[in-house]
Design a protein around this motif. Structure first.
Motif, mmCIF file in Angstrom:
data_model
loop_
_atom_site.group_PDB
_atom_site.id
_atom_site.type_symbol
_atom_site.label_atom_id
_atom_site.label_comp_id
_atom_site.label_asym_id
_atom_site.label_seq_id
_atom_site.Cartn_x
_atom_site.Cartn_y
_atom_site.Cartn_z
ATOM 1 N N UNK A 186 0.941 -1.307 0.138
ATOM 2 C CA UNK A 186 0.517 0.131 -0.030
ATOM 3 C C UNK A 186 0.804 1.607 0.402
ATOM 4 N N UNK A 187 1.932 0.988 0.903
ATOM 5 C CA UNK A 187 2.669 2.273 0.965
ATOM 6 C C UNK A 187 3.695 2.604 -0.085
ATOM 7 N N UNK A 188 4.061 1.472 -1.203
ATOM 8 C CA UNK A 188 5.482 1.505 -2.064
ATOM 9 C C UNK A 188 4.060 1.883 -3.569
ATOM 10 N N UNK A 189 2.349 1.825 -3.228
ATOM 11 C CA UNK A 189 1.934 2.175 -4.428
ATOM 12 C C UNK A 189 1.647 3.742 -4.583
ATOM 13 N N UNK A 190 1.401 4.057 -2.846
ATOM 14 C CA UNK A 190 0.951 5.444 -2.535
ATOM 15 C C UNK A 190 2.696 6.386 -2.727
ATOM 16 N N UNK A 191 3.141 6.422 -2.978
ATOM 17 C CA UNK A 191 4.863 6.886 -3.500
ATOM 18 C C UNK A 191 4.276 6.398 -4.340
ATOM 19 N N UNK A 192 4.343 5.551 -5.145
ATOM 20 C CA UNK A 192 4.737 5.269 -6.952
ATOM 21 C C UNK A 192 6.011 4.866 -7.113
#
Length: 218
Positions: free
Chosen positions: A118-124
């Motif tokens: 979730x964090x990796x997707x939110x950060x791009x």
């Protein structure tokens, strides 16, 4: 190896990636959403052929049990799952005007990998999606050319969708990390060309027989 000596079989699973910056992390409820498959997008498959998923290819598709993973690692616990696409599933699948849309509910509180994704997707840091499926119906165009086109008309079953690190395959580079995917693509083309050669042989036989019958009638 010569292109004409390699081709894919419909009974084997197919992996396709789409790098469209389409995957998103939704703040409300810790959801991941996006399109793992897009209609009418021409993609070069391993330098052997172009491929298009036609609009309507998912009509009647089997979505009985679909996993949501990271980089197609099916050995790990899935981060979400759709069973018969019912309301109790942790992933929902919808066919919209763009293609196959998914919305996965991640357990970021109890699952470290879900929280990291979730964090990796939110950060791009992760920006693509991919899916594994079985082809039911296809049509080939310009099959004798150096770069034919495979139109996937019906997809039989989807078994998994993934968030992936390397979604885009430009030029002739299709997920080069997975040799099995490339081999399957090559095999599909060879099968299609073999069927064409067989059809030509049958037509030639019919032509010869017709000529013999005409001569016998003279």
């Amino acid at each position: 190896m010569n292109n004409r000596n390699k081709l894919p079989k419909k009974e084997l699973p197919v992996v396709r990636n789409f790098g469209l910056m389409d995957i998103r992390a939704v703040d409300e409820g810790n959801y991941i959403e996006g399109h793992p498959a897009i209609y009418d997008q021409m993609t070069n498959i391993g330098g052997w052929f172009n491929e298009i998923i036609e609009r309507g290819a998912f009509d009647g598709c089997d979505f009985t049990d679909v996993l949501f993973s990271v980089n197609h690692d099916l050995k790990k616990i899935p981060l979400a799952r759709s069973r018969r696409n019912n309301g109790n599933s942790t992933m929902q699948l919808v066919l919209d005007d763009k293609g196959l849309y998914i919305k996965a509910n991640l357990d970021v509180e109890n699952n470290n990998e879900a929280r990291s994704l979730y964090s990796a997707i939110k950060r791009g840091d992760i920006d693509g999606m991919s899916f594994i499926f079985y082809v039911d119906e296809e049509k080939w165009e310009d099959i004798e050319s150096d770069m034919p086109t495979r139109r996937i008309q019906k997809i039989k079953k989807v078994i998994e969708v993934s968030a992936v690190n390397f979604p885009a395959y430009t030029g002739t580079d299709i997920n080069a990390r997975d040799q099995a995917v490339l081999d399957n693509a090559a095999m599909a083309l060879e099968n299609a060309r073999s069927q064409l050669d067989n059809s030509k042989s049958e037509l030639e036989l019919l032509r010869i027989r017709s000529q013999i019958l005409l001569k016998m009638e003279e």
